[in-house]
Write a protein that holds these residues in place. Sequence first.
Motif, mmCIF file in Angstrom:
data_model
loop_
_atom_site.group_PDB
_atom_site.id
_atom_site.type_symbol
_atom_site.label_atom_id
_atom_site.label_comp_id
_atom_site.label_asym_id
_atom_site.label_seq_id
_atom_site.Cartn_x
_atom_site.Cartn_y
_atom_site.Cartn_z
ATOM 1 N N ALA A 21 0.854 -1.116 0.276
ATOM 2 C CA ALA A 21 -0.014 0.025 -0.051
ATOM 3 C C ALA A 21 0.904 1.448 0.003
ATOM 4 C CB ALA A 21 -0.835 0.009 1.219
ATOM 5 N N SER A 22 0.042 2.519 -0.156
ATOM 6 C CA SER A 22 1.058 3.799 -0.243
ATOM 7 C C SER A 22 1.127 4.254 1.157
ATOM 8 C CB SER A 22 0.279 4.796 -0.861
ATOM 9 O OG SER A 22 -0.957 4.867 -0.733
ATOM 10 N N ASP A 23 0.506 3.523 2.150
ATOM 11 C CA ASP A 23 0.896 4.163 3.694
ATOM 12 C C ASP A 23 0.445 3.272 4.605
ATOM 13 O OD1 ASP A 23 -1.865 4.359 3.977
ATOM 14 O OD2 ASP A 23 -2.134 6.386 3.330
ATOM 15 N N GLU A 24 0.779 3.607 5.811
ATOM 16 C CA GLU A 24 0.356 2.532 6.827
ATOM 17 C C GLU A 24 -1.101 2.131 7.131
ATOM 18 O OE1 GLU A 24 3.215 2.709 10.553
ATOM 19 O OE2 GLU A 24 3.009 4.694 9.649
ATOM 20 N N ASP A 25 -2.076 3.075 6.534
ATOM 21 C CA ASP A 25 -3.383 2.843 6.399
ATOM 22 C C ASP A 25 -4.020 2.187 5.584
ATOM 23 O OD1 ASP A 25 -3.417 4.566 8.804
ATOM 24 O OD2 ASP A 25 -3.547 6.203 7.550
ATOM 25 N N ASN A 26 -2.970 1.699 4.941
ATOM 26 C CA ASN A 26 -3.323 0.601 3.716
ATOM 27 C C ASN A 26 -4.126 1.168 2.607
ATOM 28 O OD1 ASN A 26 -3.044 -2.314 3.035
ATOM 29 N ND2 ASN A 26 -5.259 -2.623 3.376
ATOM 30 N N SER A 27 -3.803 2.302 2.511
ATOM 31 C CA SER A 27 -4.543 3.067 1.325
ATOM 32 C C SER A 27 -3.901 2.656 -0.024
ATOM 33 C CB SER A 27 -4.236 4.634 1.428
ATOM 34 O OG SER A 27 -4.655 5.111 2.528
ATOM 35 N N ASN A 28 -4.943 2.660 -1.080
ATOM 36 C CA ASN A 28 -4.744 2.157 -2.335
ATOM 37 C C ASN A 28 -3.921 0.931 -2.438
ATOM 38 O OD1 ASN A 28 -5.295 4.826 -3.120
ATOM 39 N ND2 ASN A 28 -3.399 5.316 -2.315
ATOM 40 N N ALA A 29 -4.436 -0.205 -1.652
ATOM 41 C CA ALA A 29 -4.010 -1.372 -1.143
ATOM 42 C C ALA A 29 -4.252 -2.305 -2.459
ATOM 43 C CB ALA A 29 -4.602 -2.093 -0.059
#
Length: 335
Positions: free
Chosen positions: A258-266
């Motif tokens: 993903a693009s960040d730790e929040d699993n964005s655009n996973a």
Amino acid sequence: TRYSAFIAFDEEGSYQAPLVDEDQNDHVLVGTNQFYLYTGTGRQTMNSDYPANWLLVYSYAPTMLAAEKAGKVRIFDLGNAVPPSVDIESVTFVDLDQQQRQAGGLVQWTPSEVADFGFTLNYSVYLAEDVDGTNEQLVGNVSLGTNEIAVPYDTNVGFTLRTVLVYATNNVGRSATAASGTFFDQVGKITITTTVQTVEVTQTSTTTETTTTTDDVLRITGLSYSDTNAQAYIIEGTVSWVPPEDVASVERWALYIASDEDNSNAAQLWDTSNTQWIPLGTNELNIYADTVRQTGDDSDLPAIWLVAYGWSTSGGLHEETKATLRLYDSSPDVP
């Protein structure tokens, strides 16, 4: 002066029906302290929707004396059979024992508003893995009319005992089915707030709150990965992790980049065995050959995080299990 007997839905004498003796008398004189019911008397009230659960005896007549002053006893219908059902609307239990794989607290249940208790003497309460009673463990028994029981602290529930079952019982046995409720092992989750109030002579007060939160044992730990493909933007190799101590609410594992730790655009990773899902008991994923390091949803953002989740038994990603790791793409290229 005389005595009259009635059967009724509840202790208040609702929908009461008069009883007659063998001579079809609806009363006995004072000095006689027993009443032989007419043979074949039906156990029913004046309203067929409300079963007769209580026997009430009045001095003189019910219109002359309040029901709260009547003698009363629950009716047990001797039928040489187990209770046909357990008439309970809900079962609740909140675990207050903060230790891992242990439970303690108060189980409570709410009887149905209109219930026939004629065949029930007691309730039996169990902890089990599911509503079918798998590996059930007896908590205890209470008499009809008591709607709660304490689960002793330090009761071992392991990783699987998360269902409470309440059966109706009599001297023959227990109901075929149970009322049920589920609970969550609160270790690592429970927050206890203690409030101490001091009232001074001036009638003012002060309040102190202390909050304690235990460590989380639901989270994946030890997430690790080393890229074995030297080509830029291509990743291969083995992702491994240590499962949470409590996996009772986890069905399987899922890994994403993903693009960040929040699993964005996973984008979900595939294993070399051609599956996206890793079963419980397996704690590694071998990334499918030539996997491109890119995010999903047609995003232009780069995939720079590895995110691991448990898949909840109730469906969906189990957020409390999430673990993250920065993703390093092994290649001969400089940044």
